[in-house]
Design a protein around this motif. Structure first.
Motif, PDB file in Angstrom:
ATOM      1  N   LEU A  11      32.373  38.143  32.181  1.00 31.86           N
ATOM      2  CA  LEU A  11      32.720  38.610  33.811  1.00 31.86           C
ATOM      3  C   LEU A  11      31.102  39.129  33.923  1.00 31.86           C
ATOM      4  CD1 LEU A  11      34.061  40.462  35.449  1.00 31.86           C
ATOM      5  CD2 LEU A  11      33.820  42.860  34.189  1.00 31.86           C
ATOM      6  N   VAL A  43      35.398  34.715  35.171  1.00 30.14           N
ATOM      7  CA  VAL A  43      34.835  35.729  36.392  1.00 30.14           C
ATOM      8  C   VAL A  43      33.346  35.509  36.699  1.00 30.14           C
ATOM      9  CG1 VAL A  43      35.556  37.299  38.443  1.00 30.14           C
ATOM     10  CG2 VAL A  43      37.633  36.796  35.675  1.00 30.14           C
ATOM     11  N   LYS A  85      36.380  33.175  40.947  1.00 29.74           N
ATOM     12  CA  LYS A  85      35.850  34.324  41.821  1.00 29.74           C
ATOM     13  C   LYS A  85      37.239  35.658  42.079  1.00 29.74           C
ATOM     14  CE  LYS A  85      34.620  33.177  46.021  1.00 29.74           C
ATOM     15  NZ  LYS A  85      34.439  33.012  46.982  1.00 29.74           N
ATOM     16  N   THR A  86      37.831  35.119  41.744  1.00 28.79           N
ATOM     17  CA  THR A  86      39.164  36.572  41.642  1.00 28.79           C
ATOM     18  C   THR A  86      39.111  36.993  40.622  1.00 28.79           C
ATOM     19  OG1 THR A  86      41.116  35.159  41.461  1.00 28.79           O
ATOM     20  CG2 THR A  86      41.127  35.216  43.638  1.00 28.79           C
ATOM     21  N   LYS A  87      39.918  38.256  40.500  1.00 26.34           N
ATOM     22  CA  LYS A  87      39.998  39.147  39.440  1.00 26.34           C
ATOM     23  C   LYS A  87      41.560  38.681  39.222  1.00 26.34           C
ATOM     24  CE  LYS A  87      37.321  42.997  41.050  1.00 26.34           C
ATOM     25  NZ  LYS A  87      37.590  44.218  42.553  1.00 26.34           N
ATOM     26  N   LYS A  88      41.561  37.515  38.092  1.00 25.37           N
ATOM     27  CA  LYS A  88      42.627  37.127  38.262  1.00 25.37           C
ATOM     28  C   LYS A  88      42.857  37.797  36.292  1.00 25.37           C
ATOM     29  CE  LYS A  88      43.946  32.313  36.069  1.00 25.37           C
ATOM     30  NZ  LYS A  88      45.366  31.980  37.063  1.00 25.37           N
ATOM     31  N   ILE A  89      44.046  38.209  35.864  1.00 21.40           N
ATOM     32  CA  ILE A  89      44.727  38.787  35.106  1.00 21.40           C
ATOM     33  C   ILE A  89      44.976  37.725  33.951  1.00 21.40           C
ATOM     34  CG2 ILE A  89      46.140  40.442  34.364  1.00 21.40           C
ATOM     35  CD1 ILE A  89      44.244  41.939  36.077  1.00 21.40           C
ATOM     36  N   GLN A 146      28.946  46.471  38.038  1.00 25.11           N
ATOM     37  CA  GLN A 146      30.443  46.905  37.593  1.00 25.11           C
ATOM     38  C   GLN A 146      31.458  47.920  37.807  1.00 25.11           C
ATOM     39  OE1 GLN A 146      29.152  48.507  33.460  1.00 25.11           O
ATOM     40  NE2 GLN A 146      27.517  46.832  33.620  1.00 25.11           N
ATOM     41  N   GLU A 171      33.326  48.162  40.657  1.00 28.52           N
ATOM     42  CA  GLU A 171      34.365  47.556  41.205  1.00 28.52           C
ATOM     43  C   GLU A 171      35.308  46.929  40.602  1.00 28.52           C
ATOM     44  OE1 GLU A 171      33.877  43.135  43.337  1.00 28.52           O
ATOM     45  OE2 GLU A 171      31.907  43.682  43.693  1.00 28.52           O
ATOM     46  N   TYR A 172      34.671  46.525  38.698  1.00 26.85           N
ATOM     47  CA  TYR A 172      35.557  45.241  38.376  1.00 26.85           C
ATOM     48  C   TYR A 172      36.187  47.114  37.062  1.00 26.85           C
ATOM     49  CZ  TYR A 172      33.617  41.794  39.532  1.00 26.85           C
ATOM     50  OH  TYR A 172      33.434  40.412  40.645  1.00 26.85           O
ATOM     51  N   TYR A 218      39.907  45.884  36.977  1.00 23.02           N
ATOM     52  CA  TYR A 218      40.092  45.238  36.115  1.00 23.02           C
ATOM     53  C   TYR A 218      39.769  45.199  34.902  1.00 23.02           C
ATOM     54  CZ  TYR A 218      39.871  39.586  35.655  1.00 23.02           C
ATOM     55  OH  TYR A 218      39.718  38.969  34.948  1.00 23.02           O
TER      56      TYR A 218
END
Length: 119
Positions: A7, A34, A48-52, A68, A70-71, A74
């Motif tokens: 990350l 990411v 770029k996206t917060k892919k799960i 961190q 904003e994550y 996520y």
């Protein structure tokens, strides 16, 4: 093999996140990434996206504490077994959140752990 999410991944070969992805791949770990810009390192796509991603064992952080925030959600959604705070990414607020959610964390360097066989 432990699936790792880097990350804060960067396509800049001088950044530690770039080197970490290279070394993780060399050590045959499954790597997801990411970052702020899309790209590819050793066959690993940077999103770029917060892919799960499914079945993340380790999140290796390469973002400073203020970046961190904003994550937080996520990381919790990924539900990793552990989070590695690489040097310069230490964050007591996130450590507390992880503890409350039963997610282990270490203040440790991914590159050092790989080099000594302790990853």
């Amino acid at each position: 093999m432990k699936r790792t999410l880097v990350l804060g991944a960067s396509i800049n070969p001088n950044r530690y996140s770039y080197i970490a992805i290279q070394r993780l791949v060399e050590h045959k770990y499954e790597v997801r990434a990411v970052g702020r810009r899309e790209g590819n390192i050793c066959g690993v796509n940077i999103f770029k996206t917060k892919k799960i991603f499914k079945n993340i064992d380790t999140v290796s952080l390469y973002l400073g504490a203020k970046n961190q925030v904003e994550y937080y959600d996520y990381i919790l959604k990924l539900n990793p077994k552990r989070v590695l705070f690489n040097p310069g990414t230490e964050n007591s607020e996130l450590e507390e959140i992880l503890s409350l959610n039963n997610i282990a964390f270490e203040r440790a360097c991914t590159l050092v752990l790989l080099s000594i066989g302790a990853y």
